[in-house]
Enzyme design. Sequence first.
Site, PDB file in Angstrom:
ATOM      1  N   HIS A 150       0.843  -1.212   0.000  1.00 44.79           N
ATOM      2  CA  HIS A 150       0.000   0.000   0.000  1.00 44.79           C
ATOM      3  C   HIS A 150       0.872   1.254   0.000  1.00 44.79           C
ATOM      4  CE1 HIS A 150      -2.782  -2.896   2.200  1.00 44.79           C
ATOM      5  NE2 HIS A 150      -3.530  -2.505   1.195  1.00 44.79           N
TER       6      HIS A 150
ATOM      7  N   VAL B  41       4.969  -5.640  -4.224  1.00 36.30           N
ATOM      8  CA  VAL B  41       6.004  -5.540  -3.184  1.00 36.30           C
ATOM      9  C   VAL B  41       5.981  -6.852  -2.394  1.00 36.30           C
ATOM     10  CG1 VAL B  41       6.807  -4.257  -1.159  1.00 36.30           C
ATOM     11  CG2 VAL B  41       5.748  -3.044  -3.071  1.00 36.30           C
TER      12      VAL B  41
HETATM   13  P1  AMP Z   1      -6.354  -3.786  -0.660  1.00 35.87           P
HETATM   14  O1  AMP Z   1      -6.281  -2.910   0.547  1.00 35.87           O
HETATM   15  O2  AMP Z   1      -5.916  -5.191  -0.414  1.00 35.87           O
HETATM   16  O3  AMP Z   1      -7.671  -3.673  -1.386  1.00 35.87           O
HETATM   17  O4  AMP Z   1      -5.272  -3.223  -1.671  1.00 35.87           O
HETATM   18  C1  AMP Z   1      -5.264  -1.886  -2.069  1.00 35.87           C
HETATM   19  C2  AMP Z   1      -4.340  -1.737  -3.234  1.00 35.87           C
HETATM   20  O5  AMP Z   1      -3.027  -2.146  -2.858  1.00 35.87           O
HETATM   21  C3  AMP Z   1      -4.750  -2.603  -4.441  1.00 35.87           C
HETATM   22  O6  AMP Z   1      -4.579  -1.861  -5.634  1.00 35.87           O
HETATM   23  C4  AMP Z   1      -3.781  -3.753  -4.347  1.00 35.87           C
HETATM   24  O7  AMP Z   1      -3.509  -4.353  -5.618  1.00 35.87           O
HETATM   25  C5  AMP Z   1      -2.535  -3.054  -3.825  1.00 35.87           C
HETATM   26  N1  AMP Z   1      -1.632  -4.023  -3.203  1.00 35.87           N
HETATM   27  C6  AMP Z   1      -1.958  -4.978  -2.291  1.00 35.87           C
HETATM   28  N2  AMP Z   1      -0.864  -5.721  -1.995  1.00 35.87           N
HETATM   29  C7  AMP Z   1       0.154  -5.228  -2.727  1.00 35.87           C
HETATM   30  C8  AMP Z   1       1.534  -5.570  -2.871  1.00 35.87           C
HETATM   31  N3  AMP Z   1       2.084  -6.568  -2.190  1.00 35.87           N
HETATM   32  N4  AMP Z   1       2.289  -4.832  -3.728  1.00 35.87           N
HETATM   33  C9  AMP Z   1       1.742  -3.807  -4.441  1.00 35.87           C
HETATM   34  N5  AMP Z   1       0.456  -3.436  -4.342  1.00 35.87           N
HETATM   35  C10 AMP Z   1      -0.336  -4.136  -3.504  1.00 35.87           C
END
Ligand code: AMP
Length: 300
Positions: free
Chosen positions: A37, A178
């Site tokens: 994030h 990441v």
């Molecule tokens: P979430 O809170 O899980 O809905 O994720 C919010 C955003 O963070 C989404 O666009 C996810 O694809 C991105 N995201 C989640 N995990 C990762 C990661 N390990 N690396 C990069 N972006 C991420």
Amino acid sequence: MRTIRTIAELRDALAEPRRAGSRIGLVPTMGAFHDGHLSLMRHARADCDVVVVSLFVNPTQFNERADLDRYPRDEQRDATLAADVGVDYLFAPSAAEVYPDGFATKVSVDAALTNVLEGELRGRGHFDAVTTVVSKLFNMVGPDFAYFGQKDAQQALVIRRMVADLNLPVQIIVCPTVREPDGLAMSSRNAHLSESERRQAAALHRVLARARDAVGDGERDPGAVAARAEAELIATGVEPEYFGLVSPDTLEPVEGIDGEVLAVVAARVGATRLIDNQTLSPVPAEDRPPLEHTRCIARC
Ligand code: AMP
């Protein structure tokens, strides 16, 4: 950084910068921040004058009530982390603010992209819920740029499709995944893993890395790549839901490998469901860049 709860307050805060021509960036999240994030927020911070992070655990996109109930929540910690990377506004609305009584509209991308992989496993309604809430967030914030993670490759593709099809005036930026030092993709759900499950979970990245090496070394049979990956997951005690080689544009399974393909995996480690993906490219080993393995960096 200011935390905002209502759409009216948000519009009010953004009216002046918008009039002044400032570039507004949005990072949609469900909270429980980790370096994945934060990398999106840093990217937005580098590109934009005003950075808005939305924090909303969208109830409609969970197909399992238990998954929603145990989704990690710690707004105070999230607010501190977002403030540290220079976010301007944390938009954390209530469910009633987002879905007032009588709410009856849905934004839905065609089944070819939303009924496969995650859509098949979590139910078609999953992506309808995602596209509906993301289009609402776009209308609430009016961002010039919106940042998503490659970790959720299908979600990023579905959102790009929605933005193109509805002529939404926002540019979608997809940032690299990441990872933890052992390659496990960072995820809010990793917090649910026990110590031994945490070790097992590294298998998802390992099988993707092996698939990438095999294809780079000349393997051209998607079925053989998938069979090896599934066997290794099972041998590690991880229960694969799917492992597939698909087109990065259409998500259709590929029959051969003559250009870039996307390897996608979903698996259960104990009670926790994890997903990951990796682009595979049929280029010789000596021409291959190092395996994508991004730690938290200033710009993703
Ligand atoms: P979430 O809170 O899980 O809905 O994720 C919010 C955003 O963070 C989404 O666009 C996810 O694809 C991105 N995201 C989640 N995990 C990762 C990661 N390990 N690396 C990069 N972006 C991420």
